[in-house]
Design an enzyme around this catalytic site. Structure first.
Site, PDB file in Angstrom:
ATOM      1  N   HIS A 101       0.819  -1.218   0.000  1.00 25.44           N
ATOM      2  CA  HIS A 101       0.000   0.000   0.000  1.00 25.44           C
ATOM      3  C   HIS A 101       0.853   1.269   0.000  1.00 25.44           C
ATOM      4  O   HIS A 101       0.364   2.343  -0.331  1.00 25.44           O
ATOM      5  CB  HIS A 101      -0.987  -0.007   1.171  1.00 25.44           C
ATOM      6  CG  HIS A 101      -0.393   0.282   2.508  1.00 25.44           C
ATOM      7  ND1 HIS A 101      -0.126  -0.697   3.446  1.00 25.44           N
ATOM      8  CD2 HIS A 101      -0.010   1.445   3.083  1.00 25.44           C
ATOM      9  CE1 HIS A 101       0.375  -0.145   4.532  1.00 25.44           C
ATOM     10  NE2 HIS A 101       0.463   1.152   4.338  1.00 25.44           N
ATOM     11  N   ASP A 147      -0.012  -7.716   1.651  1.00 26.33           N
ATOM     12  CA  ASP A 147       0.431  -6.309   1.655  1.00 26.33           C
ATOM     13  C   ASP A 147       1.959  -6.254   1.741  1.00 26.33           C
ATOM     14  O   ASP A 147       2.538  -5.948   2.782  1.00 26.33           O
ATOM     15  CB  ASP A 147      -0.206  -5.587   2.844  1.00 26.33           C
ATOM     16  CG  ASP A 147       0.033  -4.082   2.819  1.00 26.33           C
ATOM     17  OD1 ASP A 147       0.466  -3.562   1.765  1.00 26.33           O
ATOM     18  OD2 ASP A 147      -0.234  -3.420   3.846  1.00 26.33           O
ATOM     19  N   SER A 238       4.037   2.622   8.181  1.00 25.89           N
ATOM     20  CA  SER A 238       3.698   1.573   7.227  1.00 25.89           C
ATOM     21  C   SER A 238       4.895   1.098   6.432  1.00 25.89           C
ATOM     22  O   SER A 238       5.736   1.885   6.019  1.00 25.89           O
ATOM     23  CB  SER A 238       2.650   2.069   6.241  1.00 25.89           C
ATOM     24  OG  SER A 238       1.411   2.143   6.847  1.00 25.89           O
TER      25      SER A 238
END
Length: 288
Positions: A101, A147, A238
């Site tokens: 992402h 992911d 992230s």
């Protein structure tokens, strides 16, 4: 710290970064990467436990440096170099592991990787433009399944502040990624949802488990960051490393994926061991 520093998360109960606070199960609309929206646009939703002053901590973490975490890199669009976006892990001099992402929708030429820096505002360290981005072919932006992504860059010069992390094979995984063990997540993510992003590298050590329902229903091949006094990663973290030491090496067990918006625990991390073959096929780097 906070999960996807992808500056692009909305105020939906869950962010794509690491984990935040409640044990909510992410829904397609809530499980957005924290990296997707500007930190300023994030708001706290849901009910979170009451805690004392978070001051300037990663969310109950501490300031660290790249001598301690030499495998830590920042992954940022060229337009966002002055702030936090996402993190990553150097797994060779030319390959970086991050969350899908963090790079979804971006061309290789628009992404920058910085290594050997403690502070995002510094002009020191090593800066590289991505030469290739490989997202997992089964990445699902609605559920955060698979992911994980790889970024190829021109070689970094390795040294005391720029080093690689090892990939965990099954034997190491069976020792480090089990219920009752802890691992350290690091990055430049927010110290709490709603706060401004710090420029200094921070880290926090949390209990982890590859099984159980602590983090609610989650995709396969993920690690749950169990609740521990509100410690957590947050928006902007992230893609960054969840790592643990073993036999003189740091192993990257996971990459920050998503979590509740409050950033107080129950973060979810993509489990690197579950993608060892895919990583080897694309980079030639084997588990150690």
């Amino acid at each position: 710290m906070f999960k996807p520093l992808h500056a692009a998360l909305t105020a939906l109960g869950i962010l794509a970064l690491s984990a935040c606070s409640t044990q909510s199960t992410p829904t397609p609309e809530a499980a957005l990467p924290a990296a997707a929206l500007p930190a300023e646009s994030l708001t706290v939703t849901g009910t979170a436990p009451a805690f004392g002053d978070l001051s300037s901590q990663i969310v109950y973490g501490t300031v660290t440096n790249v001598t301690n975490r030499p495998y830590q890199v920042s992954v940022t669009p060229s337009t966002e170099l002055a702030g936090g976006w996402c993190g990553g892990t150097l797994i060779s001099s030319t390959w970086v592991l991050t969350a899908a992402h963090c790079v979804d929708g971006y061309s290789a030429s628009s992404m920058r990787v910085r290594a050997g820096i403690n502070n995002l505002t510094t002009s020191t360290g090593q800066l590289r433009t991505a030469a290739q981005i490989i997202k997992h072919p089964s990445y699902n932006p609605s559920t955060y399944a698979n992911d994980i992504a790889l970024i190829r860059v021109s070689a970094f010069t390795l040294g005391s502040t720029v080093q690689t992390a090892a990939l965990p094979g099954n034997a190491v995984e069976a020792i480090l990624d089990v219920n009752g063990k802890s691992a350290t997540v690091s990055g430049w993510g927010k110290t709490e949802t709603g706060a401004s992003s710090p420029t200094a590298l921070r880290e926090v050590t949390i209990p982890i488990t590859p099984t159980g329902s602590d983090c609610g229903t989650r995709p396969a091949n993920t690690i749950c960051g169990k609740y521990s006094s509100g410690k957590d990663s947050c928006n902007g973290d992230s893609g960054g490393p969840l790592a643990a030491p073993y036999n003189g090496k740091f192993y990257v067990l996971g990459a920050v994926s998503y979590g509740p918006a409050e950033c107080r625990g129950y973060g979810v991390y993509t489990r690197v061991n579950g993608f060892i073959n895919w990583i080897a096929q694309n980079t030639g780097i084997a588990a150690q």
